[in-house]
Design a protein around this motif. Structure first.
Motif, short mmCIF file in Angstrom:
data_model
loop_
_atom_site.label_atom_id
_atom_site.label_comp_id
_atom_site.label_asym_id
_atom_site.label_seq_id
_atom_site.Cartn_x
_atom_site.Cartn_y
_atom_site.Cartn_z
N TRP A 193 12.95 41.70 58.33
CA TRP A 193 13.20 39.73 57.57
C TRP A 193 12.79 38.96 59.08
CZ3 TRP A 193 14.97 35.54 60.76
CH2 TRP A 193 16.31 34.73 60.74
N PRO A 194 12.39 37.79 59.03
CA PRO A 194 12.85 36.81 57.73
C PRO A 194 11.72 37.09 55.71
CG PRO A 194 11.32 35.58 58.46
CD PRO A 194 12.00 37.25 59.36
N GLY A 195 11.65 37.93 56.00
CA GLY A 195 10.52 37.91 55.05
C GLY A 195 10.80 38.94 54.06
N CYS A 196 10.21 39.62 53.49
CA CYS A 196 10.47 40.88 52.73
C CYS A 196 9.44 42.24 52.27
CB CYS A 196 10.97 40.41 50.87
SG CYS A 196 11.57 41.90 50.09
N TYR A 197 9.52 43.05 53.11
CA TYR A 197 7.98 43.89 53.42
C TYR A 197 7.08 43.48 54.30
CZ TYR A 197 11.32 47.57 50.31
OH TYR A 197 11.87 47.99 50.06
N GLY A 198 7.88 42.53 54.58
CA GLY A 198 5.70 41.31 55.48
C GLY A 198 5.24 40.87 54.68
N PHE A 199 6.10 40.19 53.60
CA PHE A 199 5.74 39.27 53.06
C PHE A 199 6.35 37.66 52.84
CE2 PHE A 199 3.56 42.41 51.15
CZ PHE A 199 2.07 42.81 51.39
N LEU A 200 5.99 36.37 52.37
CA LEU A 200 7.14 35.64 52.24
C LEU A 200 8.12 35.68 50.71
CD1 LEU A 200 5.18 32.67 53.42
CD2 LEU A 200 7.52 34.13 54.45
N THR A 201 6.89 36.77 49.81
CA THR A 201 7.84 36.63 48.59
C THR A 201 8.46 38.58 48.36
OG1 THR A 201 6.15 37.07 47.30
CG2 THR A 201 7.19 34.67 47.56
N VAL A 202 9.01 39.23 47.19
CA VAL A 202 8.96 40.05 47.22
C VAL A 202 7.70 40.49 46.20
CG1 VAL A 202 10.20 42.02 46.08
CG2 VAL A 202 11.57 39.29 46.37
N PRO A 203 6.92 41.69 47.24
CA PRO A 203 5.54 42.28 46.56
C PRO A 203 6.24 42.60 45.71
CG PRO A 203 7.09 44.12 48.65
CD PRO A 203 7.11 42.70 48.90
N ASP A 204 5.33 42.64 44.35
CA ASP A 204 4.92 42.48 43.42
C ASP A 204 3.17 42.90 42.38
OD1 ASP A 204 3.52 40.49 43.74
OD2 ASP A 204 5.09 39.45 41.40
N GLU A 205 2.69 42.49 43.40
CA GLU A 205 0.89 43.43 43.28
C GLU A 205 0.26 44.16 44.04
OE1 GLU A 205 -1.28 41.31 41.33
OE2 GLU A 205 -0.35 39.25 40.99
N HIS A 206 -0.17 45.40 43.05
CA HIS A 206 -0.76 46.96 43.37
C HIS A 206 -0.83 46.36 45.02
CE1 HIS A 206 -1.86 50.56 42.95
NE2 HIS A 206 -2.99 50.01 43.49
N HIS A 207 -1.45 46.05 45.78
CA HIS A 207 -2.36 45.92 46.36
C HIS A 207 -1.14 45.76 47.76
CE1 HIS A 207 -3.11 41.58 45.72
NE2 HIS A 207 -2.35 41.75 47.14
N GLU A 208 -0.41 44.79 47.55
CA GLU A 208 0.86 44.26 48.48
C GLU A 208 2.06 45.30 48.14
OE1 GLU A 208 1.39 39.68 47.70
OE2 GLU A 208 2.51 40.73 45.62
N ILE A 209 2.52 45.99 47.10
CA ILE A 209 3.21 47.60 47.42
C ILE A 209 2.57 48.62 47.98
CG2 ILE A 209 4.23 48.74 45.38
CD1 ILE A 209 3.93 46.80 43.32
N ASP A 218 10.17 54.58 54.29
CA ASP A 218 10.94 55.08 53.96
C ASP A 218 11.71 54.08 52.83
OD1 ASP A 218 10.70 57.13 55.61
OD2 ASP A 218 11.31 56.48 57.91
N SER A 219 10.96 53.91 52.69
CA SER A 219 11.99 52.47 51.87
C SER A 219 11.47 52.41 50.25
CB SER A 219 11.48 51.14 52.02
OG SER A 219 12.28 50.40 53.73
N GLU A 220 12.45 52.32 49.01
CA GLU A 220 12.28 52.51 48.02
C GLU A 220 12.06 51.09 47.39
OE1 GLU A 220 12.28 54.15 43.28
OE2 GLU A 220 13.53 55.04 45.70
N ILE A 221 10.93 50.19 46.31
CA ILE A 221 11.34 49.53 46.09
C ILE A 221 11.57 48.25 45.19
CG2 ILE A 221 10.12 46.82 45.27
CD1 ILE A 221 7.38 47.92 47.61
N GLU A 222 13.00 48.57 44.63
CA GLU A 222 13.73 47.56 43.57
C GLU A 222 13.86 46.52 43.94
OE1 GLU A 222 17.55 49.95 43.13
OE2 GLU A 222 16.85 50.44 45.54
N HIS A 223 12.81 45.95 42.97
CA HIS A 223 12.59 44.25 43.06
C HIS A 223 13.59 43.54 42.41
CE1 HIS A 223 8.65 45.62 42.44
NE2 HIS A 223 7.81 44.86 42.95
N GLY A 224 14.79 44.03 41.93
CA GLY A 224 15.74 43.19 41.10
C GLY A 224 16.48 42.76 42.61
N LYS A 225 16.78 44.24 44.05
CA LYS A 225 17.96 43.61 44.23
C LYS A 225 17.12 43.06 45.84
CE LYS A 225 20.72 48.12 44.34
NZ LYS A 225 20.89 49.26 45.03
N ALA A 226 15.36 43.35 45.60
CA ALA A 226 14.93 42.44 46.67
C ALA A 226 15.23 41.15 46.63
CB ALA A 226 13.63 43.23 46.75
#
Length: 329
Positions: A38-54, A63-71
């Motif tokens: 918080w307040p970002g998402c995995y350290g980003f201001l949006t949900v990470p979707d690029e390969h390098h961001e993921i 320990d987390s699994e990125i679920e884009h819908g929930k994020a």
């Protein structure tokens, strides 16, 4: 200037209703931990979707699994909540500027701003404490409180719409405030039910199946000491008891609030008060009916979301009725 201030306040009321609804939708989709920080998402201001961001996100939160819908659900809720915070800040600053001429309700505006700051902290703790039920319930009640106080601020800015004072209605104000208290307790019970994922543990109407498991003593079994509270940690009988108490108090609220609103409708002489009472009655009956339908149809998501929204509408309609009964023309 004053008219613009009213429009900004009205916009804030509508935005707060959207934020409360989005919060409920996020909770009902089990997306409260869609972003582990918080307040970002995995350290980003949006949900990470690029390969390098993921890759960076997974390294930072192994320990987390990125679920884009929930994020995205969680982040959209945060975007709207952040926008609401900025609008409320502007309301408070405008009230501060207008103290030298025709003052605006400064204390109320500043109180809402303080509450928004605390609500942001609750939002952070909701994530960092892994959906601890006390924090989740507090966050829900904070959203309802902000919506209610913004509505009250808008009502105070529109005092000129109260054209008449009716002594008979003012005499009903005590029972109205008692009914409002019963409704607030019911909303808090609903928040506690939701925070502990207790809805599916009480099926059947009017009593729960396995009602023999109900125990007042089990209600004092508090959710503490767990590493993660997602999907609930309390035993079955405790969650069943939480849900059943919510149902019982719903009937108490129905009686008190229904009686108070009916007395206003009967005693009122003007359409203003009659319609205010009728709106409360309509919302109250609708809310109870929706609650029963949710149980009957096994807790469908969108109907449950509508139940949350109607709780907010019933609260502000009741606050409006109490305000009209107490304010002077």
């Amino acid at each position: 200037m004053e008219r613009k201030y009213k429009y900004v306040t009205l916009f804030a009321c509508l935005l707060a209703a959207v934020v409360v609804t989005l919060g409920a939708y996020t909770r009902l989709n089990n997306a409260g931990l869609g972003c582990p920080d918080w307040p970002g998402c995995y350290g980003f201001l949006t949900v990470p979707d690029e390969h390098h961001e993921i890759s960076a996100a997974l390294q930072a939160f192994p320990d987390s699994e990125i679920e884009h819908g929930k994020a995205w659900l969680e982040m959209i809720h945060r975007y709207f909540a952040g926008t609401l915070g900025l609008v409320i800040l502007s309301i408070a600053l405008l009230a501060l500027r207008r103290q030298t001429e025709k003052p605006l309700p400064l204390k109320l505006a500043l109180s809402i701003l303080v509450l928004v700051v605390f609500q942001a902290l609750l939002g952070m703790w909701t994530v960092t404490m892994n959906l601890q039920p006390f924090i989740v319930m507090g966050h829900l009640l904070g959203g309802f409180s902000i919506l209610t106080l913004l509505t009250l601020l808008y009502l105070r800015l529109n005092n000129q719409f109260v054209f008449t004072e009716e002594p008979k209605i003012r005499r009903q104000s005590r029972i109205l405030f008692i009914a409002l208290g019963a409704l607030i307790v019911q909303i808090a019970l609903g928040g506690w039910l939701a925070a502990n994922y207790a809805a599916p543990h009480c099926v059947g109407l009017p009593l729960c199946q396995n009602i023999e498991l109900f125990s007042l003593e089990s209600l004092f079994h508090l959710p503490v000491g767990a590493a993660n509270y997602e999907y609930g940690v309390l035993p079955f009988e405790t969650r069943l008891s939480i849900h059943f108490i919510h149902r019982v108090w719903a009937m108490v609220t129905l009686v008190f609030l229904g009686f108070a609103a009916c007395r206003v409708v009967v005693a009122a002489q003007s359409d203003l008060f009659k319609n205010a009472g009728r709106i409360v009655l309509f919302l109250l009956i609708t809310q109870v009916s929706v609650g029963a339908a949710i149980v009957h149809w096994q807790f469908p998501l969108h109907l449950t979301l509508f139940h949350n929204f109607m709780a907010a509408m019933l609260l502000i309609a009741t606050v409006r009725l109490c305000y009209l009964a107490r304010c002077k023309a």
